[in-house]
Design a protein around this motif. Structure first.
Motif, PDB file in Angstrom:
ATOM      1  N   ARG A  80      10.487 -21.629  -3.239  1.00 16.34           N
ATOM      2  CA  ARG A  80      11.322 -22.279  -4.257  1.00 16.34           C
ATOM      3  C   ARG A  80      12.140 -21.277  -5.065  1.00 16.34           C
ATOM      4  N   GLY A  81      11.751 -20.013  -5.023  1.00 20.27           N
ATOM      5  CA  GLY A  81      12.452 -19.009  -5.805  1.00 20.27           C
ATOM      6  C   GLY A  81      12.163 -19.100  -7.294  1.00 20.27           C
ATOM      7  N   SER A  82      11.051 -19.740  -7.650  1.00 22.24           N
ATOM      8  CA  SER A  82      10.696 -19.914  -9.068  1.00 22.24           C
ATOM      9  C   SER A  82       9.498 -19.034  -9.427  1.00 22.24           C
ATOM     10  N   GLU A  83       9.281 -18.862 -10.731  1.00 26.96           N
ATOM     11  CA  GLU A  83       8.147 -18.076 -11.220  1.00 26.96           C
ATOM     12  C   GLU A  83       7.355 -18.879 -12.239  1.00 26.96           C
ATOM     13  N   THR A  84       6.027 -18.680 -12.230  1.00 29.57           N
ATOM     14  CA  THR A  84       5.151 -19.344 -13.192  1.00 29.57           C
ATOM     15  C   THR A  84       4.285 -18.293 -13.862  1.00 29.57           C
ATOM     16  N   GLU A  85       4.296 -18.295 -15.186  1.00 35.10           N
ATOM     17  CA  GLU A  85       3.466 -17.333 -15.921  1.00 35.10           C
ATOM     18  C   GLU A  85       2.109 -17.958 -16.211  1.00 35.10           C
ATOM     19  N   ILE A  86       1.049 -17.259 -15.828  1.00 32.01           N
ATOM     20  CA  ILE A  86      -0.305 -17.747 -16.094  1.00 32.01           C
ATOM     21  C   ILE A  86      -1.195 -16.591 -16.514  1.00 32.01           C
ATOM     22  N   MET A  96       0.816  -1.224   0.000  1.00 36.76           N
ATOM     23  CA  MET A  96       0.000   0.000   0.000  1.00 36.76           C
ATOM     24  C   MET A  96       0.844   1.268   0.000  1.00 36.76           C
ATOM     25  N   ASP A  97       2.144   1.113   0.252  1.00 34.52           N
ATOM     26  CA  ASP A  97       2.935   2.312   0.504  1.00 34.52           C
ATOM     27  C   ASP A  97       3.889   2.664  -0.624  1.00 34.52           C
ATOM     28  N   LYS A  98       3.697   2.045  -1.805  1.00 39.78           N
ATOM     29  CA  LYS A  98       4.497   2.353  -2.990  1.00 39.78           C
ATOM     30  C   LYS A  98       5.998   2.173  -2.762  1.00 39.78           C
ATOM     31  N   ARG A  99       6.347   1.154  -1.949  1.00 32.56           N
ATOM     32  CA  ARG A  99       7.773   0.845  -1.775  1.00 32.56           C
ATOM     33  C   ARG A  99       8.317   0.198  -3.041  1.00 32.56           C
ATOM     34  N   LYS A 100       9.630   0.196  -3.175  1.00 31.13           N
ATOM     35  CA  LYS A 100      10.256  -0.438  -4.324  1.00 31.13           C
ATOM     36  C   LYS A 100       9.988  -1.942  -4.282  1.00 31.13           C
ATOM     37  N   VAL A 101      10.055  -2.564  -5.465  1.00 29.06           N
ATOM     38  CA  VAL A 101       9.735  -3.984  -5.575  1.00 29.06           C
ATOM     39  C   VAL A 101      10.625  -4.822  -4.650  1.00 29.06           C
ATOM     40  N   GLY A 102      11.920  -4.496  -4.593  1.00 30.96           N
ATOM     41  CA  GLY A 102      12.846  -5.250  -3.749  1.00 30.96           C
ATOM     42  C   GLY A 102      12.423  -5.232  -2.282  1.00 30.96           C
ATOM     43  N   LYS A 103      12.030  -4.038  -1.789  1.00 29.72           N
ATOM     44  CA  LYS A 103      11.579  -3.906  -0.397  1.00 29.72           C
ATOM     45  C   LYS A 103      10.299  -4.694  -0.161  1.00 29.72           C
ATOM     46  N   SER A 104       9.393  -4.674  -1.135  1.00 31.30           N
ATOM     47  CA  SER A 104       8.130  -5.399  -1.013  1.00 31.30           C
ATOM     48  C   SER A 104       8.365  -6.906  -0.952  1.00 31.30           C
ATOM     49  N   LEU A 105       9.294  -7.392  -1.798  1.00 34.48           N
ATOM     50  CA  LEU A 105       9.614  -8.823  -1.783  1.00 34.48           C
ATOM     51  C   LEU A 105      10.282  -9.219  -0.464  1.00 34.48           C
ATOM     52  N   GLU A 106      11.133  -8.337   0.034  1.00 31.26           N
ATOM     53  CA  GLU A 106      11.788  -8.607   1.322  1.00 31.26           C
ATOM     54  C   GLU A 106      10.741  -8.707   2.437  1.00 31.26           C
ATOM     55  N   TYR A 107       9.762  -7.804   2.412  1.00 37.03           N
ATOM     56  CA  TYR A 107       8.683  -7.824   3.409  1.00 37.03           C
ATOM     57  C   TYR A 107       7.892  -9.124   3.323  1.00 37.03           C
ATOM     58  N   ALA A 108       7.539  -9.523   2.097  1.00 39.25           N
ATOM     59  CA  ALA A 108       6.767 -10.761   1.908  1.00 39.25           C
ATOM     60  C   ALA A 108       7.545 -11.967   2.422  1.00 39.25           C
ATOM     61  N   GLY A 109       8.850 -11.968   2.196  1.00 39.41           N
ATOM     62  CA  GLY A 109       9.671 -13.079   2.670  1.00 39.41           C
ATOM     63  C   GLY A 109       9.698 -13.158   4.185  1.00 39.41           C
ATOM     64  N   LYS A 110       9.862 -12.007   4.845  1.00 40.44           N
ATOM     65  CA  LYS A 110       9.895 -11.987   6.313  1.00 40.44           C
ATOM     66  C   LYS A 110       8.544 -12.387   6.913  1.00 40.44           C
ATOM     67  N   GLN A 111       7.458 -12.088   6.194  1.00 43.55           N
ATOM     68  CA  GLN A 111       6.123 -12.461   6.663  1.00 43.55           C
ATOM     69  C   GLN A 111       5.761 -13.896   6.283  1.00 43.55           C
ATOM     70  N   GLN A 112       6.696 -14.594   5.624  1.00 40.20           N
ATOM     71  CA  GLN A 112       6.483 -15.985   5.195  1.00 40.20           C
ATOM     72  C   GLN A 112       5.272 -16.134   4.272  1.00 40.20           C
ATOM     73  N   ILE A 113       5.037 -15.118   3.455  1.00 37.53           N
ATOM     74  CA  ILE A 113       3.965 -15.180   2.467  1.00 37.53           C
ATOM     75  C   ILE A 113       4.460 -16.030   1.296  1.00 37.53           C
ATOM     76  N   PRO A 114       3.760 -17.101   0.955  1.00 40.59           N
ATOM     77  CA  PRO A 114       4.320 -18.056  -0.016  1.00 40.59           C
ATOM     78  C   PRO A 114       4.327 -17.585  -1.464  1.00 40.59           C
ATOM     79  N   PHE A 115       3.377 -16.703  -1.865  1.00 33.54           N
ATOM     80  CA  PHE A 115       3.291 -16.309  -3.275  1.00 33.54           C
ATOM     81  C   PHE A 115       3.198 -14.790  -3.411  1.00 33.54           C
ATOM     82  N   VAL A 116       3.841 -14.274  -4.470  1.00 32.92           N
ATOM     83  CA  VAL A 116       3.824 -12.835  -4.752  1.00 32.92           C
ATOM     84  C   VAL A 116       3.538 -12.622  -6.234  1.00 32.92           C
ATOM     85  N   ILE A 117       2.721 -11.616  -6.532  1.00 32.30           N
ATOM     86  CA  ILE A 117       2.504 -11.167  -7.917  1.00 32.30           C
ATOM     87  C   ILE A 117       2.933  -9.701  -8.015  1.00 32.30           C
TER      88      ILE A 117
END
Length: 431
Positions: A411-417, A371-392
């Motif tokens: 897994r550090g992998s990506e799937t395009e759907i 919600m706070d318009k942080r950079k993508v790297g910061k957002s991914l770091e936050y999701a990782g610390k919160q143990q959120i399994p999937f990110v779009i």
């Protein structure tokens, strides 16, 4: 001002409370599958109800939190969930019996604080009111087996009968006025051992000959003790106690839980309220010394408490949320589930992200968004610390093409759907 908690109380941070909530949900599911109905009662009560002669007794009143409200009425915080249950039955004379209820709620005791004993704690109580049959005790013991299996905790259910124990005390010759005091001492056998109990009984002026005779009986193997008293009972209490123990054992065997149930002539459950079967539940490996559940039959307390001339046979069990939680932590059995399954990171696409996260939630998928318009790297770091399994990561290109990449954080992998396939993809992965 120093920021601190009152001794005997604690905060449970989100990860801890999620685990505790999951335990509560599992307990609730089992309770309701057995036909028990939820009840909620107030935490505060008129003190005279809590202090009733047939409520908790003098010992518990020392630990009641008591205060006056603005109308100068004496008020107290509930110290258990049984007194509120008795009050509910008394205030609702037309309640249909048997009444099978469960209640999960906080109780308060201003007593000494030690490991496993706080001043504020959660009780998870189940009671059957209006059933005289021993099938009621059997049902609660079967339920306990189901619950601890579900929680992956291996336990033993130790059981006894207060009539049987009282009968032995009478046979030994201990004066009637000392019976309850002796039972309170016997209840400490797990904590202070036989020598400790012997010393305490001596301090209570129980004669040595009575102590020796009492331990002569109680040091027998369970089957040997029953056999020695079965065919030549010296009083009616022993006869009734053995009859009830036999009936209960028949139900235990019928339910196939005899391997985890053990007859224990020591077991007394110190409170005076118990009138028949008593049981306590311990981890098999005793990695935690405290019981993880306990209960018994208390046929006289509700009728005496209400004082309406009616007897309300009752059996109850309580499950210790805190000790169960600690047992799961000790055995490293995870009860945690990430609170959010997918995190949406918008890049100039806040409107579309709001739409997507709302759709996900409405389809039963727990979702959150940056919600706070942080950079993508910061957002991914936050999701990782919160143990959120999937990110779009949702940018303008994804909106134009109708395709997104779902990142699997573990897994550090990506799937395009395709956008239209997000729901089905996530439901399959989450399940």
């Amino acid at each position: 001002m120093e920021l601190r908690n009152l001794k005997g109380t604690c905060d449970f941070m989100p990860s801890e409370q999620r685990a505790r909530n999951k335990i509560i949900r599992k307990l609730t599911d089992v309770f309701e599958s057995y036909g028990y109905q939820p009840l909620e009662t107030p935490i505060i009560s008129y003190y005279d109800i809590l202090a009733s002669k047939y409520a908790g007794g003098a010992e518990i009143l020392k630990e009641v939190y008591k205060f006056k409200d603005q109308g100068q009425r004496d008020i107290g915080l509930r110290y258990d969930l049984t007194v509120p249950l008795a009050r509910v039955i008394g205030m609702n004379p037309n309640i249909r019996l048997p009444f099978k209820r469960y209640e999960i709620g906080k109780v308060f005791r201003d007593g000494p604080v030690k490991t496993g004993r706080n001043r504020e704690f959660v009780q998870c109580d189940v009671d059957i009111i209006g059933v005289k049959s021993i099938t009621a005790e059997a049902e609660l013991m079967i339920m306990a087996n189901d619950i601890y299996k579900m929680l992956e905790l291996e336990v033993y259910i130790y059981f006894n009968n207060r009539k049987f124990l009282s009968g032995i005390i009478k046979v030994v010759g201990i004066p009637e006025d000392l019976e309850n005091s002796v039972i309170l001492s016997l209840d400490k056998i797990e904590k202070i051992g036989e020598e400790g109990v012997r010393a305490e009984l001596t301090e209570k002026y129980v004669e040595k000959q009575y102590i020796e005779k009492l331990f002569y009986f109680l040091n027998m193997e369970g089957e040997e003790l029953l056999k020695s008293l079965r065919f030549d009972p010296q009083n009616e209490l022993i006869r009734q106690g053995i009859q009830e123990l036999d009936e209960l054992w028949g139900y235990i065997k019928s339910a196939g839980i005899q391997d985890i149930c053990k007859f224990s002539p020591w077991l007394s459950r110190g409170l005076e309220i118990y009138t028949g079967t008593v049981f306590e539940i311990f981890l098999k490996d005793r990695s935690i010394a405290s019981s993880v559940g306990a209960g018994g039959r208390y046929d006289k307390i509700i009728g005496a408490f209400i004082n309406n001339g009616i007897e309300y046979p009752a059996v109850g069990i309580t499950f210790g949320l805190d000790v169960i939680y600690n047992a799961l932590l000790y055995k490293e059995i995870s009860m945690e589930k990430p609170p959010v399954q997918i995190y949406i990171v918008p890049i100039g696409t806040q409107l579309e992200a709001i739409n997507l996260v709302t759709l996900l939630r409405r389809h039963g998928i727990s979702a959150d968004m940056e919600m706070d318009k942080r950079k993508v790297g910061k957002s991914l770091e936050y999701a990782g610390k919160q143990q959120i399994p999937f990110v779009i990561v949702l940018g303008e290109d994804e909106i134009k093409t109708g395709k997104v990449r779902i990142r699997d954080m573990k897994r550090g992998s990506e799937t395009e759907i395709l956008m239209d396939e997000i729901m089905s993809y996530l439901k399959e992965k989450i399940e």
